[in-house]
Scaffold this active site. Structure first.
Site, PDB file in Angstrom:
ATOM      1  N   GLU A   1       3.656   3.945   6.647  1.00 48.18           N
ATOM      2  CA  GLU A   1       2.427   3.162   6.442  1.00 48.18           C
ATOM      3  C   GLU A   1       1.468   3.932   5.549  1.00 48.18           C
ATOM      4  O   GLU A   1       1.402   5.164   5.628  1.00 48.18           O
ATOM      5  CB  GLU A   1       1.748   2.938   7.795  1.00 48.18           C
ATOM      6  N   ASP A   2       0.692   3.217   4.747  1.00 50.35           N
ATOM      7  CA  ASP A   2      -0.338   3.883   3.955  1.00 50.35           C
ATOM      8  C   ASP A   2      -1.495   4.330   4.841  1.00 50.35           C
ATOM      9  O   ASP A   2      -2.014   5.425   4.707  1.00 50.35           O
ATOM     10  CB  ASP A   2      -0.838   2.967   2.824  1.00 50.35           C
TER      11      ASP A   2
ATOM     12  N   ASP B   1      -5.570   1.764  10.672  1.00 48.46           N
ATOM     13  CA  ASP B   1      -7.000   1.521  10.863  1.00 48.46           C
ATOM     14  C   ASP B   1      -7.219   1.035  12.301  1.00 48.46           C
ATOM     15  O   ASP B   1      -7.235   1.838  13.224  1.00 48.46           O
ATOM     16  CB  ASP B   1      -7.424   0.496   9.793  1.00 48.46           C
TER      17      ASP B   1
ATOM     18  N   GLY C   1       0.779  -1.232   0.000  1.00 53.00           N
ATOM     19  CA  GLY C   1       0.000   0.000   0.000  1.00 53.00           C
ATOM     20  C   GLY C   1       0.810   1.281   0.000  1.00 53.00           C
ATOM     21  O   GLY C   1       0.341   2.325  -0.424  1.00 53.00           O
TER      22      GLY C   1
ATOM     23  N   PHE D   1     -14.195   2.949   4.430  1.00 54.05           N
ATOM     24  CA  PHE D   1     -13.206   2.305   3.584  1.00 54.05           C
ATOM     25  C   PHE D   1     -12.844   3.202   2.398  1.00 54.05           C
ATOM     26  O   PHE D   1     -13.699   3.810   1.765  1.00 54.05           O
ATOM     27  CB  PHE D   1     -13.748   0.962   3.082  1.00 54.05           C
ATOM     28  N   VAL D   2     -11.541   3.310   2.124  1.00 50.57           N
ATOM     29  CA  VAL D   2     -11.062   4.129   1.005  1.00 50.57           C
ATOM     30  C   VAL D   2     -10.157   3.314   0.074  1.00 50.57           C
ATOM     31  O   VAL D   2      -9.552   2.327   0.506  1.00 50.57           O
ATOM     32  CB  VAL D   2     -10.290   5.384   1.499  1.00 50.57           C
TER      33      VAL D   2
ATOM     34  N   LYS E   1      -7.366   6.564  10.788  1.00 51.57           N
ATOM     35  CA  LYS E   1      -8.801   6.523  11.118  1.00 51.57           C
ATOM     36  C   LYS E   1      -8.942   6.466  12.639  1.00 51.57           C
ATOM     37  O   LYS E   1      -8.981   5.367  13.213  1.00 51.57           O
ATOM     38  CB  LYS E   1      -9.442   5.270  10.514  1.00 51.57           C
TER      39      LYS E   1
ATOM     40  N   ARG F   1      -5.306   0.399  -6.508  1.00 51.63           N
ATOM     41  CA  ARG F   1      -4.052   0.991  -6.027  1.00 51.63           C
ATOM     42  C   ARG F   1      -3.496   2.058  -6.963  1.00 51.63           C
ATOM     43  O   ARG F   1      -2.805   2.976  -6.539  1.00 51.63           O
ATOM     44  CB  ARG F   1      -2.977  -0.091  -5.869  1.00 51.63           C
TER      45      ARG F   1
ATOM     46  N   ASP G   1      -5.938  -0.527  -1.743  1.00 48.55           N
ATOM     47  CA  ASP G   1      -6.716  -1.417  -2.609  1.00 48.55           C
ATOM     48  C   ASP G   1      -7.981  -1.922  -1.945  1.00 48.55           C
ATOM     49  O   ASP G   1      -8.105  -1.923  -0.720  1.00 48.55           O
ATOM     50  CB  ASP G   1      -5.866  -2.634  -2.981  1.00 48.55           C
TER      51      ASP G   1
HETATM   52  P1  IMP Z   1      -5.004  -2.291  10.698  1.00 40.83           P
HETATM   53  O1  IMP Z   1      -4.063  -3.396  11.055  1.00 40.83           O
HETATM   54  O2  IMP Z   1      -6.427  -2.601  11.042  1.00 40.83           O
HETATM   55  O3  IMP Z   1      -4.583  -0.933  11.249  1.00 40.83           O
HETATM   56  O4  IMP Z   1      -5.032  -2.189   9.125  1.00 40.83           O
HETATM   57  C1  IMP Z   1      -3.989  -1.709   8.430  1.00 40.83           C
HETATM   58  C2  IMP Z   1      -3.955  -2.241   7.023  1.00 40.83           C
HETATM   59  O5  IMP Z   1      -5.266  -2.556   6.536  1.00 40.83           O
HETATM   60  C3  IMP Z   1      -3.412  -1.191   6.098  1.00 40.83           C
HETATM   61  O6  IMP Z   1      -2.031  -1.311   5.941  1.00 40.83           O
HETATM   62  C4  IMP Z   1      -4.189  -1.441   4.818  1.00 40.83           C
HETATM   63  O7  IMP Z   1      -3.518  -2.395   4.031  1.00 40.83           O
HETATM   64  C5  IMP Z   1      -5.488  -2.022   5.259  1.00 40.83           C
HETATM   65  N1  IMP Z   1      -6.571  -0.995   5.329  1.00 40.83           N
HETATM   66  C6  IMP Z   1      -7.098  -0.427   6.429  1.00 40.83           C
HETATM   67  N2  IMP Z   1      -8.067   0.456   6.130  1.00 40.83           N
HETATM   68  C7  IMP Z   1      -8.152   0.452   4.779  1.00 40.83           C
HETATM   69  C8  IMP Z   1      -8.985   1.184   3.848  1.00 40.83           C
HETATM   70  O8  IMP Z   1      -9.834   2.035   4.171  1.00 40.83           O
HETATM   71  N3  IMP Z   1      -8.756   0.902   2.524  1.00 40.83           N
HETATM   72  C9  IMP Z   1      -7.830  -0.001   2.088  1.00 40.83           C
HETATM   73  N4  IMP Z   1      -7.041  -0.694   2.926  1.00 40.83           N
HETATM   74  C10 IMP Z   1      -7.207  -0.477   4.269  1.00 40.83           C
HETATM   75 MG    MG Z   2      -1.664  -2.489   3.403  1.00 35.59          MG
END
Ligand code: IMP
Ligand code: MG
Length: 186
Positions: free
Chosen positions: A108-109, A112, A54, A161-162, A140, A174, A168
């Site tokens: 990081e992209d 979440d 990402g 979700f984006v 977020k 992407r 992606d």
């Molecule tokens: P986390 O572990 O829940 O913080 O999620 C992080 C990973 O989930 C990111 O590196 C993304 O790959 C993916 N992700 C989280 N939110 C989104 C979103 O809104 N769109 C696309 N990918 C997301």
């Molecule tokens: Mg990712």
């Protein structure tokens, strides 16, 4: 190509997405972040560690804006299936670089739930870095469930979700230069 075509609703798999953050806004936020990090690391050569896949667009644009010397490396994790976090994170490719004594900035992209972030800290904490910071393009806050500090945030967004600009939905989206938000029934 007609400009308006690029900023229309788009369909990816079974979902519709609407234009949300333009490339220009993203660029501004990235430039601010690059200057902030430079102010903190003028005296050293930081290592920017990107989390694949990402981060690719963000990392590439960020590095072009970073005014100092730096090194780069990548690692690959996986946690997501569909549009909700599975909470399970596994390492697919470790960082192929010695980080001993280095100032490391994880790129990081999106943050979440924070599960990925927690795993990143766990992996990094074994590598004897001099300092570790986290920089994310998107954050977020309403979805975040952890206590770890996020040092640098380019853009804060609601818990929707984006896709686009590296992010992606099941592999697609992407390559979109702008960020799109999922269209939900109000
Ligand atoms: P986390 O572990 O829940 O913080 O999620 C992080 C990973 O989930 C990111 O590196 C993304 O790959 C993916 N992700 C989280 N939110 C989104 C979103 O809104 N769109 C696309 N990918 C997301
Ligand atoms: Mg990712």
């Amino acid at each position: 190509m007609d400009e308006s075509y690029l900023m229309h609703e788009i369909k990816i798999h079974d979902k519709v997405f609407i234009p949300y953050i333009t490339f220009e806004e993203i660029e501004h936020a990235i430039k601010r972040m690059a200057n902030t990090i430079y102010e903190q690391h003028k005296e050293d050569v930081p290592v920017f560690v990107g989390v694949l896949n990402g981060v690719v667009m963000f990392m590439s644009d960020f590095l072009k804006q970073y005014p100092g010397q730096c090194e780069i490396s990548f690692l690959k994790l996986a946690s997501y299936e569909g549009t909700s976090s599975t909470g399970k994170v596994k390492i697919q490719m470790d960082i192929p670089m010695d980080l001993n004594g280095r100032h490391v900035i994880i790129m990081e992209d999106i943050v979440d739930t924070g599960s990925t972030l927690e795993e990143l800290y766990r992996i990094l904490s074994t590598k004897k870095a001099k300092s570790i910071k986290i920089a994310t393009l998107l954050y977020k806050p309403d979805a975040y469930k952890k206590d770890l500090n996020i040092d640098l945030i380019a853009l804060t967004i609601p818990d929707k979700f984006v896709v686009g600009y590296g992010l992606d939905y099941d592999g697609l989206g992407r390559n979109l230069p702008d960020i799109y938000q999922i269209k939900t029934e109000e």
